[in-house]
Design a protein around this motif. Structure first.
Motif, PDB file in Angstrom:
ATOM      1  N   VAL A   1       0.837  -1.203   0.000  1.00 53.37           N
ATOM      2  CA  VAL A   1       0.000   0.000   0.000  1.00 53.37           C
ATOM      3  C   VAL A   1       0.871   1.252   0.000  1.00 53.37           C
ATOM      4  O   VAL A   1       0.605   2.207  -0.734  1.00 53.37           O
ATOM      5  CB  VAL A   1      -0.970  -0.015   1.198  1.00 53.37           C
ATOM      6  N   ARG A   2       1.919   1.259   0.796  1.00 55.71           N
ATOM      7  CA  ARG A   2       2.819   2.417   0.859  1.00 55.71           C
ATOM      8  C   ARG A   2       3.486   2.663  -0.493  1.00 55.71           C
ATOM      9  O   ARG A   2       3.558   3.807  -0.962  1.00 55.71           O
ATOM     10  CB  ARG A   2       3.877   2.205   1.938  1.00 55.71           C
ATOM     11  N   ARG A   3       3.972   1.605  -1.136  1.00 52.83           N
ATOM     12  CA  ARG A   3       4.599   1.769  -2.455  1.00 52.83           C
ATOM     13  C   ARG A   3       3.588   2.298  -3.472  1.00 52.83           C
ATOM     14  O   ARG A   3       3.917   3.133  -4.317  1.00 52.83           O
ATOM     15  CB  ARG A   3       5.180   0.445  -2.950  1.00 52.83           C
ATOM     16  N   GLN A   4       2.353   1.812  -3.388  1.00 53.14           N
ATOM     17  CA  GLN A   4       1.312   2.240  -4.320  1.00 53.14           C
ATOM     18  C   GLN A   4       0.992   3.729  -4.119  1.00 53.14           C
ATOM     19  O   GLN A   4       0.847   4.466  -5.072  1.00 53.14           O
ATOM     20  CB  GLN A   4       0.055   1.392  -4.104  1.00 53.14           C
ATOM     21  N   ARG A   5       0.902   4.151  -2.865  1.00 58.94           N
ATOM     22  CA  ARG A   5       0.596   5.560  -2.566  1.00 58.94           C
ATOM     23  C   ARG A   5       1.743   6.487  -2.964  1.00 58.94           C
ATOM     24  O   ARG A   5       1.502   7.623  -3.372  1.00 58.94           O
ATOM     25  CB  ARG A   5       0.297   5.731  -1.080  1.00 58.94           C
ATOM     26  N   ASP A   6       2.967   5.995  -2.837  1.00 56.88           N
ATOM     27  CA  ASP A   6       4.133   6.815  -3.210  1.00 56.88           C
ATOM     28  C   ASP A   6       4.332   6.886  -4.711  1.00 56.88           C
ATOM     29  O   ASP A   6       5.161   7.644  -5.191  1.00 56.88           O
ATOM     30  CB  ASP A   6       5.405   6.271  -2.558  1.00 56.88           C
ATOM     31  N   GLY A   7       3.601   6.047  -5.435  1.00 60.66           N
ATOM     32  CA  GLY A   7       3.706   6.060  -6.895  1.00 60.66           C
ATOM     33  C   GLY A   7       4.849   5.239  -7.438  1.00 60.66           C
ATOM     34  O   GLY A   7       5.154   5.303  -8.613  1.00 60.66           O
ATOM     35  N   SER A   8       5.479   4.431  -6.590  1.00 59.01           N
ATOM     36  CA  SER A   8       6.591   3.593  -7.049  1.00 59.01           C
ATOM     37  C   SER A   8       6.181   2.136  -6.995  1.00 59.01           C
ATOM     38  O   SER A   8       6.842   1.308  -6.389  1.00 59.01           O
ATOM     39  CB  SER A   8       7.828   3.828  -6.202  1.00 59.01           C
TER      40      SER A   8
END
Length: 77
Positions: free
Chosen positions: A68-75
């Protein structure tokens, strides 16, 4: 003796850094996590909890959080 070893190690690390060498653990591949990313995001949007998703998909809750964190950061990839 231990002090001398510590000093020499620190000196060597500083010298490597000054030469532009990257130190520490390098980022690795996440084949299972990357494969499950679309499913995790889909289920998150459906309102399921991180724990439920982790148990259902057979991954850890921390892995769900990282996805989820990677998805929100756009990476994502």
């Amino acid at each position: 003796m231990a002090t001398l070893l510590s000093e020499r190690a620190k000196f060597g690390l500083a010298a490597a850094r000054s030469r532009g060498r990257k130190l520490g653990r390098q980022p690795g591949d996440r084949p299972k996590s990357d494969r499950l990313t679309p499913r995790v995001i889909e289920v998150i949007e459906a309102g399921r909890s991180y724990r439920w998703i982790a148990r259902d998909l057979g991954i850890s809750k921390n892995t769900v959080t990282a996805i989820v964190r990677r998805q929100r950061d756009g990476s994502a990839l």
